[in-house]
Scaffold this active site. Structure first.
Site, PDB file in Angstrom:
ATOM      1  N   HIS A 197     -19.644   2.603 -21.836  1.00 31.38           N
ATOM      2  CA  HIS A 197     -20.268   1.607 -22.707  1.00 31.38           C
ATOM      3  C   HIS A 197     -19.150   0.752 -23.271  1.00 31.38           C
ATOM      4  O   HIS A 197     -18.233   1.260 -23.904  1.00 31.38           O
ATOM      5  CB  HIS A 197     -21.037   2.296 -23.843  1.00 31.38           C
ATOM      6  CG  HIS A 197     -21.722   1.326 -24.735  1.00 31.38           C
ATOM      7  ND1 HIS A 197     -23.062   1.041 -24.653  1.00 31.38           N
ATOM      8  CD2 HIS A 197     -21.245   0.535 -25.726  1.00 31.38           C
ATOM      9  CE1 HIS A 197     -23.381   0.128 -25.540  1.00 31.38           C
ATOM     10  NE2 HIS A 197     -22.302  -0.191 -26.213  1.00 31.38           N
ATOM     11  N   CYS A 198     -19.182  -0.530 -22.989  1.00 32.33           N
ATOM     12  CA  CYS A 198     -18.091  -1.404 -23.410  1.00 32.33           C
ATOM     13  C   CYS A 198     -18.504  -2.201 -24.652  1.00 32.33           C
ATOM     14  O   CYS A 198     -19.372  -3.068 -24.556  1.00 32.33           O
ATOM     15  CB  CYS A 198     -17.728  -2.359 -22.291  1.00 32.33           C
ATOM     16  SG  CYS A 198     -16.280  -3.349 -22.675  1.00 32.33           S
ATOM     17  N   PRO A 199     -17.910  -1.951 -25.802  1.00 30.63           N
ATOM     18  CA  PRO A 199     -18.280  -2.723 -26.992  1.00 30.63           C
ATOM     19  C   PRO A 199     -17.800  -4.171 -26.903  1.00 30.63           C
ATOM     20  O   PRO A 199     -18.418  -5.053 -27.495  1.00 30.63           O
ATOM     21  CB  PRO A 199     -17.584  -1.983 -28.130  1.00 30.63           C
ATOM     22  CG  PRO A 199     -16.558  -1.134 -27.503  1.00 30.63           C
ATOM     23  CD  PRO A 199     -16.930  -0.914 -26.095  1.00 30.63           C
ATOM     24  N   GLY A 202     -20.437  -5.722 -25.122  1.00 32.34           N
ATOM     25  CA  GLY A 202     -21.693  -5.553 -25.838  1.00 32.34           C
ATOM     26  C   GLY A 202     -22.794  -4.972 -24.995  1.00 32.34           C
ATOM     27  O   GLY A 202     -23.967  -5.267 -25.192  1.00 32.34           O
TER      28      GLY A 202
END
Lengths: 389, 157
Positions: A197-199, A202
């Site tokens: 999950h890449c912040p 997003g």
């Protein structure tokens, strides 16, 4: 015959009734003042913790603050480069510099938006009948259990290319996860070929948007190096004419650009290198971190998904067929089909603060600490630094 | 009169849903889309084994074709990358074209083979490509729905 007379009077109504049966659902006849139920689109009843915009066309994770930071950083740095450095470079060196820079910038933004806005490969949750069928199969497989006996974890084993792979049962989605799929606790969805999950983006990175993510970080590395190199060139050329300090005074933006690019290059180029390694060995970040296919686990342990050939692995990841989205965000909810049950631990629906989206989502009180997963990115960049050494 | 009404309604919906059978995915070849060809016991009395296997094998072939990595998919991928994926706004991907073909095939199979035997296949794409759902219907009324055309017959008592 009074019956007939009676019938004669009522006949038109009865005919009307029969016609109603033939052509319409009888319930519409029963309630003349039918409540006009507003037909919803599927994204409005989506059980995961995602945000939707543009009537379901755009799909992102719940926390998008860092994504806006990414966009601002790229826009500001590139904007300053085009406004302050490019005029000098175009006139003194070649106009190809802003042209190439422009193409790179557009490509970077395109890939970023594509990676952020598309469905990463979310698996829709099981319908109630499917879930019941699977539960039945699991119960018969496990056998009878006494009270207080904790049933063993639900797994299925499958042989893929000679390697035994365990398929885990997802309690939230009520499905046996396909191989390489994983459940993202931030988005509360099972994602196919889950990478991480890449912040910054997003969104989750999975089967459907991995190539956009990879092209984004690759092109961003090139853009960062490009801007860094040409800003330095610009300052040097100016210093040759007017001296170093007055050169800096003439274009103060260059200082900011150099600082941003300098710190970005280490992490982004490192991350690109790491993902190039992952693509060439056909692994996901998830598998690499867990060491699923590492030889340290056992002598016969190898990656069953690899095509054995570096070129084929790269081509498969980047140029392979792009599967369509499985969740059909913009389709209409059929009123008679049962919807998969959404797990609700908290109560109350928080109204979205976005103007365009009308989706309400249920706030899950005990979600996993997101910093645990955000550290995935820092771990991968740390690994990248290790590899690049 | 009310009883006649209910009988006609029942006759129209003469078949009722008895149960659903789910054909699960077969992951022995990796993550490609493939369904198990094992014949479920519930269908034993409803359909011939060969017809069922033929359907599932054809579906598996179509999905394999869609996910095949070869010349055409590379061409499509490179073209898409070169145009920053804008080309997909105007053109369908190969995968989507094959999915449409599959959905027409399933409809045809339903009309020709499954519906006459009281079965109904659901397109796997509607179930997230997890299962092929086969609905098994049981005949609850004695006559089939021939009442759709007949309004006020039999009013005399």
């Amino acid at each position: 015959m009074t019956g007939n007379m009676h019938l004669g009077v009522e006949e038109p109504i009865r005919e009307c009734q029969y016609n109603q049966i033939c052509t319409h659902n009888s319930s519409t006849m029963d309630t003349p003042h039918t409540k006009k139920k507003k037909i919803k689109r599927k994204w409005q009843v989506f059980p995961g913790r995602n945000k939707f915009y543009c009537n379901g066309r755009i799909m992102m994770a719940k926390q998008t603050g860092v994504f806006y930071l990414t966009v601002v950083l790229i826009l500001v740095t590139s904007g300053l480069f085009f406004a302050f450095d490019c005029p000098f470079l175009a006139s003194n060196l070649t106009p190809a510099i802003p042209a190439i820079g422009g193409v790179l910038f557009i490509f970077v933004m395109g890939m970023l938006l594509r990676a952020s806005f598309s469905d990463p490969g979310v698996l829709p949750r099981a319908t109630p009948e499917e879930a019941a069928d699977i539960e039945r199969q699991i119960d018969t497989a496990n056998g009878p259990s006494g009270p207080g006996y904790r049933p063993p974890p639900r797994t299925r084993e499958v042989l893929i290319n000679g390697q035994t792979v365990k398929l885990k049962y997802c309690f939230t989605c009520k499905i046996f996860r396909p191989p390489r799929a994983s459940h993202c606790s931030l988005c509360d969805n099972c994602v196919e070929r889950f990478d991480h999950h890449c912040p910054w983006v997003g969104n989750c990175v999975g089967r459907r948007n991995y190539r956009f993510f990879y092209l984004f970080i690759l092109s961003l590395s090139l853009l960062t190096i490009f801007i860094f190199a040409f800003v330095i060139t610009h300052v040097i050329l100016r210093s040759n004419r007017t001296g170093f300090l007055s050169a800096l005074k003439d274009s103060p933006a260059s200082v900011l650009e150099v600082v941003v690019c300098f710190f970005s290059i280490w992490s982004i180029v490192g991350l690109s290198g790491f993902h190039t390694y992952l693509i060439s060995s056909n692994q996901t970040t998830n598998e690499d971190i867990k060491g699923s296919w590492s030889s340290k686990r056992g002598k016969g342990n190898y990656n069953p998904y690899s095509y054995g050939n570096l070129i084929t692995n790269c081509c498969a990841a980047l140029c392979g067929p792009l599967p369509p989205s499985l969740i059909d965000r913009r389709g209409f909810v059929q009123p008679d089909t049962p919807q998969p049950v959404a797990q609700t631990n908290g109560t109350g629906a928080c109204p979205s603060n976005q103007v365009q989206s009308h989706m309400t989502y249920i706030d899950d009180e005990d979600c996993v600490n997101p910093s645990a997963l955000m550290s995935l990115d820092s771990v991968s960049s740390a690994k990248a630094k290790h590899i690049s050494r | 009169m009310a009883t006649e009404f209910h009988n006609l309604q029942e006759l129209r919906h003469s078949a009722s849903l008895a149960t659903k059978v789910f054909i699960q995915r077969d992951y022995s070849d990796g993550t490609i889309c493939k369904f198990q060809t094992k014949f479920p016991a519930e269908l034993d009395s409803r359909i011939e084994r060969s017809l069922f296997e033929e359907t599932v094998k054809t579906l598996n072939c179509c999905y394999a074709e869609a996910e095949k990595i070869g010349g055409q998919s590379y061409l499509e991928g490179c073209l898409a990358c070169a145009t920053a994926y804008i080309v997909f706004l105007c053109m369908e991907t190969r995968y989507e074209k094959i999915l449409k073909k599959i959905s027409m095939y399933i409809q045809e199979q339903n009309e020709k083979i499954y519906a006459p035997r009281g079965l109904l296949l659901t397109d796997p794409i509607e179930r997230g490509m997890r299962v092929i759902e086969i609905s098994i219907f049981e005949d609850s009324g004695s006559t089939s729905s021939s009442s759709t055309g007949s309004p006020s017959s039999g009013t005399a008592q």
